[in-house]
Structure formats: C-alpha cells, structure tokens
Design a protein around this motif. Structure first.
Motif, short mmCIF file in Angstrom:
data_model
loop_
_atom_site.label_atom_id
_atom_site.label_comp_id
_atom_site.label_asym_id
_atom_site.label_seq_id
_atom_site.Cartn_x
_atom_site.Cartn_y
_atom_site.Cartn_z
N UNK A 50 32.13 9.91 40.87
CA UNK A 50 32.32 10.07 39.42
C UNK A 50 31.55 11.25 38.88
N UNK A 51 30.32 11.42 39.33
CA UNK A 51 29.51 12.56 38.89
C UNK A 51 30.16 13.88 39.34
N UNK A 52 30.69 13.89 40.56
CA UNK A 52 31.32 15.09 41.09
C UNK A 52 32.58 15.42 40.29
N UNK A 53 33.37 14.39 39.97
CA UNK A 53 34.60 14.61 39.20
C UNK A 53 34.27 15.09 37.79
N UNK A 54 33.32 14.41 37.12
CA UNK A 54 32.95 14.81 35.75
C UNK A 54 32.49 16.26 35.73
N UNK A 55 31.64 16.63 36.68
CA UNK A 55 31.10 18.00 36.71
C UNK A 55 32.22 19.02 36.95
N UNK A 56 33.12 18.70 37.87
CA UNK A 56 34.22 19.63 38.15
C UNK A 56 35.14 19.75 36.93
N UNK A 57 35.41 18.64 36.26
CA UNK A 57 36.27 18.67 35.07
C UNK A 57 35.62 19.50 33.96
N UNK A 58 34.29 19.48 33.89
CA UNK A 58 33.56 20.23 32.87
C UNK A 58 33.39 21.70 33.25
N UNK A 100 26.26 32.32 50.88
CA UNK A 100 27.08 31.37 51.63
C UNK A 100 26.31 30.09 51.99
N UNK A 101 25.00 30.08 51.76
CA UNK A 101 24.23 28.86 52.03
C UNK A 101 24.42 27.83 50.93
N UNK A 102 24.85 28.27 49.74
CA UNK A 102 25.02 27.38 48.59
C UNK A 102 26.33 26.62 48.72
N UNK A 103 26.21 25.31 48.63
CA UNK A 103 27.38 24.44 48.76
C UNK A 103 27.73 23.89 47.38
N UNK A 104 29.03 23.89 47.10
CA UNK A 104 29.55 23.33 45.85
C UNK A 104 30.40 22.13 46.21
N UNK A 105 30.24 21.06 45.43
CA UNK A 105 31.00 19.83 45.67
C UNK A 105 32.21 19.79 44.75
N UNK A 106 33.36 19.51 45.33
CA UNK A 106 34.60 19.40 44.57
C UNK A 106 35.33 18.12 44.97
N UNK A 107 35.88 17.41 43.99
CA UNK A 107 36.72 16.26 44.34
C UNK A 107 38.04 16.76 44.92
N UNK A 108 38.60 16.01 45.84
CA UNK A 108 39.92 16.37 46.33
C UNK A 108 40.95 16.01 45.26
N UNK A 109 42.10 16.65 45.28
CA UNK A 109 43.15 16.27 44.33
C UNK A 109 43.49 14.78 44.40
N UNK A 110 43.51 14.22 45.61
CA UNK A 110 43.83 12.79 45.75
C UNK A 110 42.78 11.92 45.08
#
Length: 162
Positions: A50-58, A100-110
C-alpha cells in the motif's frame, strides 16, 4: 509544549476529535486487513505494498530504506518482505537514477489493478463522504490534518534524536 498532555484540561470537542482520529486509524487498519485477505498477503506485506502504491501514485516512489522507515521495520526485514512481494509479482525494483545503486520501488500493473479493484468494492462509502462534503469543509479538515501530521512528524523526529 509545556503542558503535560495527560493532565492538561481538554475541551470536550478536543477529546472528541482525538477519539475520531483514533477511530479512523483503527478502521483504516481493519480495511487494510481486508485488503490483505483480498490479495492473499500477510498484513505487513500489504501495508508495504500500500505504501509503495500510494507513493507511486503521488509521483514520489519509495526507496527500500524509506519504505523501511515508513513501515517500522529494519532494512534487513524489509528486504525479505520485498523479496516476497517481488516473487509474488506485486513489486518491481528499478534503477531510475544516474546512481545505479539507488533502487526505486514500483508496484506492478497487476498489483495496482488488484488494489484498485478492492477500492472499488471497499471504498464506496469513503468515496461518497469525500464527494459529498463541501469543498470548504474539506479544505479546513485537510489543513487540520496537515498540522496534526506535521506535529506527529516533529515528535517522531525528536524521539528518534533522543
């Protein structure tokens, strides 16, 4: 603040507002449990998702370290949780920065679609309240919640330093 919050005099309205805030937190947590069941995930995993989705949506996607702070887990435990979410097809780790060491979290479309499907079922009453509340009232409530969130953030920062 110099007043002792436990012994200070509170108006009945102030007490009622604090009770309603507590009620919202409890109800939101219960809805989160329903989302966990809906998605077949443990509560901690769906909270993180949920946190990952909210952040990506924002438009402000999270790093694993920031997610760990938000969900109150160690970075090691968060890595294990993210491994589960990634293996289940809910989260992708991307490298979007020139570093390239920085990782970003994204929800999958599914995962995003499944969460939206849940909101379509579970969010009807909440959406109705938001849509039927006069804009001026929403602005006042929004400003109040911003001040409350800022105060909680300041307390958290102070407690982290101490």
């Amino acid at each position: 603040m110099t007043d002792d919050p436990l012994t200070a005099e509170w108006t009945s309205t102030q007490v009622a507002v604090m009770h309603r805030l507590r009620d919202w937190v409890l109800d939101f947590a219960e809805l989160n449990q329903h989302l966990a069941a809906w998605m077949g995930l443990p509560g901690a995993d769906v909270n993180a998702l949920g946190q990952i989705i909210w952040a990506a949506e924002a438009g402000t996607p999270l790093s694993p370290a920031r997610l760990a702070r938000q969900i109150g887990m160690t970075t090691g435990a968060t890595t294990i949780l993210l491994n589960r979410l990634e293996a289940a097809g809910h989260v992708e780790r991307t490298r979007e920065s020139t570093d390239r060491r920085r990782v970003t979290l994204r929800p999958t479309p599914a995962a995003r679609d499944r969460a939206r499907e849940f909101l379509g079922v579970a969010g009807t009453e909440i959406a109705h309240v938001l849509r039927t509340t006069p804009p001026a009232e929403l602005e006042v409530v929004g400003a109040f919640l911003t001040r409350m969130t800022t105060a909680a953030d300041e307390a958290t920062q102070r407690l982290t330093r101490d």
